[in-house]
Design an enzyme around this catalytic site. Structure first.
Site, mmCIF file in Angstrom:
data_model
loop_
_atom_site.group_PDB
_atom_site.id
_atom_site.type_symbol
_atom_site.label_atom_id
_atom_site.label_comp_id
_atom_site.label_asym_id
_atom_site.label_seq_id
_atom_site.Cartn_x
_atom_site.Cartn_y
_atom_site.Cartn_z
ATOM 1 N N SER A 76 0.814 -1.222 0.000
ATOM 2 C CA SER A 76 0.000 0.000 0.000
ATOM 3 C C SER A 76 0.842 1.264 0.000
ATOM 4 O O SER A 76 0.340 2.332 -0.356
ATOM 5 C CB SER A 76 -0.962 -0.003 1.195
ATOM 6 N N ASP A 324 -1.236 5.552 12.148
ATOM 7 C CA ASP A 324 -0.517 5.226 10.923
ATOM 8 C C ASP A 324 0.723 6.100 10.780
ATOM 9 O O ASP A 324 0.646 7.266 10.387
ATOM 10 C CB ASP A 324 -1.444 5.414 9.722
ATOM 11 N N HIS A 327 2.347 4.945 6.242
ATOM 12 C CA HIS A 327 1.951 5.580 4.985
ATOM 13 C C HIS A 327 2.186 7.087 5.067
ATOM 14 O O HIS A 327 2.592 7.611 6.106
ATOM 15 C CB HIS A 327 0.481 5.267 4.686
#
Length: 353
Positions: A76, A324, A327
């Site tokens: 991702s 997170d 990312h």
């Protein structure tokens, strides 16, 4: 230990697009729309030592790829970069979505077509690059055990990649989970498997082998004539805990050169990639194949402020919230990766008069 060879400098103008304008940003990368109030993390540019990195030029990029195709292979974070590229190109051309609706590999496997330039942009979901199967009887989770077949490239990309002109390959944080390693369909070793009957090895072994298999497979394809870019490991910035123990990334400005060092597991992953890339370069030279380094690690090491934190991913697992710090927000520092990409593409594809 390696110090980054550059620094982030203020850039008041900010990004070329906004999170409101770009429809390609998935919710967990859209930090502003998810509630992040500060905007300063978007107003910095990477300045390499002794040179100036050109701004991304969408017109120039689309001319370079006219009639060609480009694929991102990875997890991702690789899709994170593909989203950035879609957003950066939007000011010049808007693509048609030609993704297969019956795909089994999440939303990260997509295909877009730019009719004005006959350009195809694809993203293949393959977090391990090689064939992987879930071995946990309770089903997949954030830390479930996976079986990796280290000598077999993942069919998610391997069956479709031969005709692509540009391939950006990457992998990262999925290699921290418990892994069972297979070669010739036989279990040979493991990482964090807690099985005393299986030889335990570090995650660097599986990481190296995955890149070796992927790069060797590209060289083995009779009709593959593309340029391959290996994007280096993207560092996380958890502080005061790990991803599953309350760690977070709340800084609001880049670190300065000298405040962060490339060391520990980030350095080891980086070195493993460099070794495999150099090997591929040597072997591919006789076949006329180009393998290029897209070095993102050192620049991103200095960007603890660029992650979604609590404005990104929330785990669906019971009683677990995950900040997170892996990312990257869009717009944000990850847009720089596509400036790197364009710079190398110009060097490799534009012939001097």
């Amino acid at each position: 230990m390696i110090l980054p060879t550059g620094d982030w400098v203020p850039y008041p103008r900010g990004p070329n697009y906004t999170s409101e304008q770009c429809p390609f940003i998935v919710p967990h990368n859209n930090c502003i729309r998810s509630g992040r109030s500060d905007r300063q993390f978007m107003k910095w540019r990477w300045r390499p030592k002794d040179c100036e990195l050109p701004l991304f030029d969408a017109v120039q990029f689309l001319e370079l790829v006219r009639g060609k195709s480009m694929a991102f292979i990875g997890d991702s974070v690789g899709w994170n970069q593909a989203q950035s590229l879609l957003c950066l190109l939007m000011s010049v051309s808007y693509p048609e979505n030609r993704s297969q609706s019956n795909t089994t590999s999440r939303a990260y496997s997509t295909r877009w077509f730019y009719p004005d330039h006959a350009f195809t942009l694809a993203s293949f979901w393959s977090p391990f690059l090689v064939k992987a199967r879930d071995s946990d009887p309770n089903g997949p989770s954030l830390d479930s055990t996976m079986n990796l077949y280290l000598d077999q490239p993942s069919e998610e990309w391997a069956t479709q990649i031969e005709d692509f002109d540009f391939v950006i390959i990457s992998a990262g944080h999925w290699f921290f989970r418990p892994l069972m390693y297979y070669i010739d369909e036989q279990l040979v070793s493991c990482h964090k498997c807690r099985n005393k009957t299986v030889t335990s090895v570090t995650h660097y072994y599986g990481y190296s082998m995955a890149f070796r298999t992927a790069l060797s497979y590209l060289q083995s394809l009779e009709n593959y004539k593309g340029i391959t870019f290996l994007r280096t490991f993207s560092p996380s910035h958890f502080e005061n805990g790990e991803w599953n123990s309350g760690g977070d990334c709340l800084r609001t400005r880049p670190s300065r050169n000298g405040e962060a060092k490339l060391e520990g597991y980030t350095l080891e992953f980086y070195k493993a990639q460099i070794r495999e890339l150099e090997k591929a370069k040597r072997e591919g030279k006789s076949k006329g194949l180009k393998f290029e380094l897209l070095a993102a690690t050192e620049a991103m090491l200095l960007r603890p402020d660029g992650h979604p934190s609590r404005f990104g991913y929330t785990s669906q697992e019971k009683n677990m919230t995950v900040n997170d710090c892996v990312h990257w927000c869009l717009p944000g520092p990850i847009d720089t990766w596509n400036e790197f990409l364009l710079y190398i593409m110009k060097k490799e594809t534009v012939k001097p008069f």
